[in-house]
Write a protein that holds these residues in place. Structure first.
Motif, PDB file in Angstrom:
ATOM      1  N   THR A 180      -0.972  10.600  16.224  1.00 15.91           N
ATOM      2  CA  THR A 180      -1.801  10.324  15.044  1.00 15.91           C
ATOM      3  C   THR A 180      -2.448   8.940  15.098  1.00 15.91           C
ATOM      4  O   THR A 180      -3.664   8.804  14.897  1.00 15.91           O
ATOM      5  CB  THR A 180      -0.959  10.437  13.750  1.00 15.91           C
ATOM      6  OG1 THR A 180      -0.425  11.772  13.662  1.00 15.91           O
ATOM      7  CG2 THR A 180      -1.825  10.168  12.529  1.00 15.91           C
ATOM      8  N   LEU A 181      -1.648   7.913  15.392  1.00 17.18           N
ATOM      9  CA  LEU A 181      -2.198   6.560  15.475  1.00 17.18           C
ATOM     10  C   LEU A 181      -3.210   6.456  16.618  1.00 17.18           C
ATOM     11  O   LEU A 181      -4.246   5.797  16.478  1.00 17.18           O
ATOM     12  CB  LEU A 181      -1.082   5.531  15.675  1.00 17.18           C
ATOM     13  CG  LEU A 181      -1.540   4.071  15.805  1.00 17.18           C
ATOM     14  CD1 LEU A 181      -2.305   3.633  14.558  1.00 17.18           C
ATOM     15  CD2 LEU A 181      -0.349   3.145  16.036  1.00 17.18           C
ATOM     16  N   ALA A 182      -2.934   7.110  17.735  1.00 21.66           N
ATOM     17  CA  ALA A 182      -3.847   7.076  18.890  1.00 21.66           C
ATOM     18  C   ALA A 182      -5.195   7.696  18.525  1.00 21.66           C
ATOM     19  O   ALA A 182      -6.254   7.146  18.850  1.00 21.66           O
ATOM     20  CB  ALA A 182      -3.225   7.811  20.067  1.00 21.66           C
ATOM     21  N   GLN A 183      -5.166   8.832  17.845  1.00 21.90           N
ATOM     22  CA  GLN A 183      -6.402   9.506  17.446  1.00 21.90           C
ATOM     23  C   GLN A 183      -7.195   8.670  16.449  1.00 21.90           C
ATOM     24  O   GLN A 183      -8.416   8.545  16.558  1.00 21.90           O
ATOM     25  CB  GLN A 183      -6.079  10.873  16.837  1.00 21.90           C
ATOM     26  CG  GLN A 183      -5.549  11.885  17.851  1.00 21.90           C
ATOM     27  CD  GLN A 183      -5.093  13.182  17.209  1.00 21.90           C
ATOM     28  OE1 GLN A 183      -4.673  13.199  16.054  1.00 21.90           O
ATOM     29  NE2 GLN A 183      -5.176  14.275  17.935  1.00 21.90           N
ATOM     30  N   SER A 187      -5.362  -3.021  12.720  1.00 18.20           N
ATOM     31  CA  SER A 187      -6.037  -2.870  11.433  1.00 18.20           C
ATOM     32  C   SER A 187      -5.518  -1.641  10.687  1.00 18.20           C
ATOM     33  O   SER A 187      -5.251  -1.700   9.486  1.00 18.20           O
ATOM     34  CB  SER A 187      -7.549  -2.751  11.657  1.00 18.20           C
ATOM     35  OG  SER A 187      -8.221  -2.516  10.435  1.00 18.20           O
ATOM     36  N   LEU A 188      -5.354  -0.548  11.403  1.00 21.56           N
ATOM     37  CA  LEU A 188      -4.852   0.692  10.800  1.00 21.56           C
ATOM     38  C   LEU A 188      -3.427   0.528  10.276  1.00 21.56           C
ATOM     39  O   LEU A 188      -3.098   0.981   9.177  1.00 21.56           O
ATOM     40  CB  LEU A 188      -4.893   1.827  11.830  1.00 21.56           C
ATOM     41  CG  LEU A 188      -6.278   2.415  12.129  1.00 21.56           C
ATOM     42  CD1 LEU A 188      -6.250   3.193  13.430  1.00 21.56           C
ATOM     43  CD2 LEU A 188      -6.737   3.306  10.983  1.00 21.56           C
ATOM     44  N   LYS A 232      -2.024   0.623   6.338  1.00 22.83           N
ATOM     45  CA  LYS A 232      -0.946   1.530   5.949  1.00 22.83           C
ATOM     46  C   LYS A 232       0.150   0.786   5.184  1.00 22.83           C
ATOM     47  O   LYS A 232       0.675   1.274   4.180  1.00 22.83           O
ATOM     48  CB  LYS A 232      -0.348   2.191   7.195  1.00 22.83           C
ATOM     49  CG  LYS A 232       0.693   3.250   6.889  1.00 22.83           C
ATOM     50  CD  LYS A 232       1.193   3.912   8.168  1.00 22.83           C
ATOM     51  CE  LYS A 232       2.243   4.962   7.839  1.00 22.83           C
ATOM     52  NZ  LYS A 232       2.784   5.616   9.062  1.00 22.83           N
ATOM     53  N   VAL A 233       0.491  -0.410   5.645  1.00 22.71           N
ATOM     54  CA  VAL A 233       1.533  -1.220   4.984  1.00 22.71           C
ATOM     55  C   VAL A 233       1.095  -1.615   3.580  1.00 22.71           C
ATOM     56  O   VAL A 233       1.850  -1.509   2.618  1.00 22.71           O
ATOM     57  CB  VAL A 233       1.840  -2.485   5.812  1.00 22.71           C
ATOM     58  CG1 VAL A 233       2.727  -3.436   5.021  1.00 22.71           C
ATOM     59  CG2 VAL A 233       2.531  -2.104   7.121  1.00 22.71           C
ATOM     60  N   LYS A 252       1.412  -1.052  -2.368  1.00 19.01           N
ATOM     61  CA  LYS A 252       0.734  -0.886  -3.644  1.00 19.01           C
ATOM     62  C   LYS A 252       1.277   0.316  -4.405  1.00 19.01           C
ATOM     63  O   LYS A 252       1.547   0.251  -5.593  1.00 19.01           O
ATOM     64  CB  LYS A 252      -0.767  -0.723  -3.421  1.00 19.01           C
ATOM     65  CG  LYS A 252      -1.489  -2.026  -3.152  1.00 19.01           C
ATOM     66  CD  LYS A 252      -2.968  -1.801  -3.034  1.00 19.01           C
ATOM     67  CE  LYS A 252      -3.703  -3.117  -2.840  1.00 19.01           C
ATOM     68  NZ  LYS A 252      -5.165  -2.924  -2.703  1.00 19.01           N
ATOM     69  N   THR A 253       1.427   1.422  -3.715  1.00 15.93           N
ATOM     70  CA  THR A 253       1.920   2.643  -4.344  1.00 15.93           C
ATOM     71  C   THR A 253       3.331   2.451  -4.869  1.00 15.93           C
ATOM     72  O   THR A 253       3.655   2.818  -5.993  1.00 15.93           O
ATOM     73  CB  THR A 253       1.910   3.816  -3.332  1.00 15.93           C
ATOM     74  OG1 THR A 253       0.581   3.956  -2.825  1.00 15.93           O
ATOM     75  CG2 THR A 253       2.342   5.105  -4.001  1.00 15.93           C
ATOM     76  N   LYS A 254       4.160   1.827  -4.074  1.00 16.60           N
ATOM     77  CA  LYS A 254       5.552   1.614  -4.456  1.00 16.60           C
ATOM     78  C   LYS A 254       5.648   0.693  -5.669  1.00 16.60           C
ATOM     79  O   LYS A 254       6.367   0.963  -6.627  1.00 16.60           O
ATOM     80  CB  LYS A 254       6.323   1.012  -3.282  1.00 16.60           C
ATOM     81  CG  LYS A 254       7.806   0.836  -3.555  1.00 16.60           C
ATOM     82  CD  LYS A 254       8.494   0.265  -2.327  1.00 16.60           C
ATOM     83  CE  LYS A 254       9.971   0.042  -2.591  1.00 16.60           C
ATOM     84  NZ  LYS A 254      10.661  -0.554  -1.432  1.00 16.60           N
ATOM     85  N   THR A 255       4.890  -0.387  -5.670  1.00 15.97           N
ATOM     86  CA  THR A 255       4.921  -1.344  -6.773  1.00 15.97           C
ATOM     87  C   THR A 255       4.436  -0.704  -8.069  1.00 15.97           C
ATOM     88  O   THR A 255       5.016  -0.900  -9.129  1.00 15.97           O
ATOM     89  CB  THR A 255       4.032  -2.564  -6.435  1.00 15.97           C
ATOM     90  OG1 THR A 255       4.495  -3.140  -5.218  1.00 15.97           O
ATOM     91  CG2 THR A 255       4.099  -3.596  -7.532  1.00 15.97           C
ATOM     92  N   PHE A 256       3.378   0.078  -7.992  1.00 22.11           N
ATOM     93  CA  PHE A 256       2.828   0.730  -9.168  1.00 22.11           C
ATOM     94  C   PHE A 256       3.835   1.697  -9.793  1.00 22.11           C
ATOM     95  O   PHE A 256       4.057   1.706 -11.002  1.00 22.11           O
ATOM     96  CB  PHE A 256       1.549   1.470  -8.779  1.00 22.11           C
ATOM     97  CG  PHE A 256       0.884   2.169  -9.938  1.00 22.11           C
ATOM     98  CD1 PHE A 256       0.447   1.457 -11.041  1.00 22.11           C
ATOM     99  CD2 PHE A 256       0.693   3.541  -9.913  1.00 22.11           C
ATOM    100  CE1 PHE A 256      -0.159   2.090 -12.111  1.00 22.11           C
ATOM    101  CE2 PHE A 256       0.091   4.187 -10.982  1.00 22.11           C
ATOM    102  CZ  PHE A 256      -0.350   3.449 -12.082  1.00 22.11           C
ATOM    103  N   LEU A 257       4.480   2.497  -8.959  1.00 23.19           N
ATOM    104  CA  LEU A 257       5.482   3.440  -9.456  1.00 23.19           C
ATOM    105  C   LEU A 257       6.673   2.707 -10.065  1.00 23.19           C
ATOM    106  O   LEU A 257       7.231   3.135 -11.083  1.00 23.19           O
ATOM    107  CB  LEU A 257       5.952   4.347  -8.317  1.00 23.19           C
ATOM    108  CG  LEU A 257       4.940   5.400  -7.839  1.00 23.19           C
ATOM    109  CD1 LEU A 257       5.478   6.126  -6.619  1.00 23.19           C
ATOM    110  CD2 LEU A 257       4.633   6.394  -8.941  1.00 23.19           C
ATOM    111  N   GLU A 258       7.046   1.613  -9.442  1.00 19.78           N
ATOM    112  CA  GLU A 258       8.166   0.834  -9.960  1.00 19.78           C
ATOM    113  C   GLU A 258       7.836   0.265 -11.351  1.00 19.78           C
ATOM    114  O   GLU A 258       8.682   0.260 -12.250  1.00 19.78           O
ATOM    115  CB  GLU A 258       8.499  -0.311  -8.989  1.00 19.78           C
ATOM    116  CG  GLU A 258       9.232   0.161  -7.741  1.00 19.78           C
ATOM    117  CD  GLU A 258       9.483  -0.969  -6.752  1.00 19.78           C
ATOM    118  OE1 GLU A 258      10.298  -0.784  -5.849  1.00 19.78           O
ATOM    119  OE2 GLU A 258       8.851  -2.042  -6.907  1.00 19.78           O
TER     120      GLU A 258
END
Length: 253
Positions: A121-124, A190-191, A195-196, A201-207
Motif C-alpha cells: 500500500t505505501l509503495a503504491q 510525506s505520506l 497518516k500520523v 486529530k481523529t483520536k483527540t477529537f473523539l477523546e
C-alpha cells in the motif's frame, strides 16, 4: 533429443548446480531460452553482444529463474560467466530483448516474490505521488520505478527484504537507482507524516467528545428511573447505546 541438445542440457545443468539451482522447471526453461537464442542470433551477433558460451548459459539461467518466480546470486553469476558486471548486465538486457521477455512486474507481483506484501500500500501510494510530481510522460510501469517504490516502502516500514536481489531485478546503475530512491523517500515520508497527523486529530477529537459526555450533569443525561433493578439496568443500557451513537457520529464527522 539430438546430440547438440543433449550437450546443451548438460552444460545448463552444470552451471545450474554452480548457481545452486536445482528446480527442474527452471533448468528446462533455461534450456528453452538457450535454444531460442541460438535460433534468433547469429555467431556475429554473439560477438557483438560480447557473449561467450558460459555467459550465454548463465544469463539464460538467470532469466529462467526470474520467469519461474525466483532469483539467482548476481555476484556469483557474474563470476562464473567470465565477463565483468557491466558487460554481463548489458548482455542480459540484450538477451532479454531478443527473447522478448519484457514482463513488467507490478509492485504487488514483486512484493509476493520477495515476501513483503505488507509494504504494498505505501509503495503504491509513494509511486502515485511521484507520478503526480513528474507531470510527464515517463513510463513508471517499468521495473525501475516499481522496485524503487517497494524498496523505499520496506525501508520506511522496517520490513525485512533482500534489497540487493530486489535491485537486481531492474538492472540499473547504482547511481541512478540511489538518486531515484532519494526522490521516492521524500514522498514516502510525506505520506507517513500525513497518516500520523490524521490519526492524532481523529483520536483527540473523539477523546474530547467522550470527555464532554462524561462531564455532563445528571440532568443532561437520559433520566434514570429507580422503580426497580430491572428498570435501572435498562436505563444504563439505554444510556450506553446513546453514548455509542454520539461517538459514532463524531467519528464520521
Amino acid at each position: 533429443m539430438s546430440q547438440d541438445n543433449g550437450a546443451n542440457v548438460s552444460i545448463v545443468k552444470r552451471f545450474a548446480q554452480q548457481l545452486g539451482i536445482d528446480n527442474i522447471k527452471t533448468i528446462k526453461k533455461a534450456c528453452e531460452f538457450s535454444q531460442l537464442l541460438d535460433i534468433r542470433t547469429s555467431s556475429s551477433s554473439f560477438k557483438a553482444l560480447q557473449l561467450n558460451g558460459s555467459s550465454k548459459t548463465i544469463i539464460c539461467l538467470e532469466l529462467a529463474a526470474v520467469s519461474c518466480g525466483t532469483t539467482v546470486d548476481r555476484t556469483e553469476a557474474v563470476k562464473i560467466s567470465g565477463v565483468n558486471k557491466k558487460v554481463y548486465i548489458g548482455s542480459l538486457k540484450a538477451v532479454e530483448s531478443i527473447l522478448e521477455l519484457h514482463d513488467n512486474k507490478s509492485i504487488k507481483d514483486l512484493a509476493v516474490q520477495f515476501g513483503c506484501t505488507q509494504a504494498v500500500t505505501l509503495a503504491q501510494q509513494t509511486l502515485q505521488r511521484y507520478e503526480k510530481m513528474l507531470c510527464s510522460t515517463v513510463d513508471t510501469s517499468s521495473p525501475l520505478f516499481q522496485v524503487a517504490a517497494l524498496d523505499v516502502a520496506c525501508r520506511k516500514l522496517k520490513v525485512r527484504v533482500d534489497r540487493v536481489k530486489l535491485k537486481e531485478t531492474c538492472c540499473v546503475k547504482k547511481t541512478t537507482y540511489s538518486r531515484l530512491l532519494t526522490e521516492m523517500e521524500k514522498h514516502a515520508d510525506s505520506l507517513l507524516a500525513e497518516k500520523v497527523i490524521t490519526t492524532k486529530k481523529t483520536k483527540t477529537f473523539l477523546e474530547e467528545v467522550e470527555e464532554k459526555l462524561n462531564a455532563e450533569s445528571p440532568a443532561d443525561k437520559p433520566r434514570k428511573r429507580h422503580y426497580d433493578n430491572d428498570s435501572e439496568e435498562e436505563t444504563k443500557e439505554n444510556y450506553a447505546e446513546w453514548k455509542k451513537r454520539i461517538l459514532a457520529k463524531a467519528a464520521k464527522s
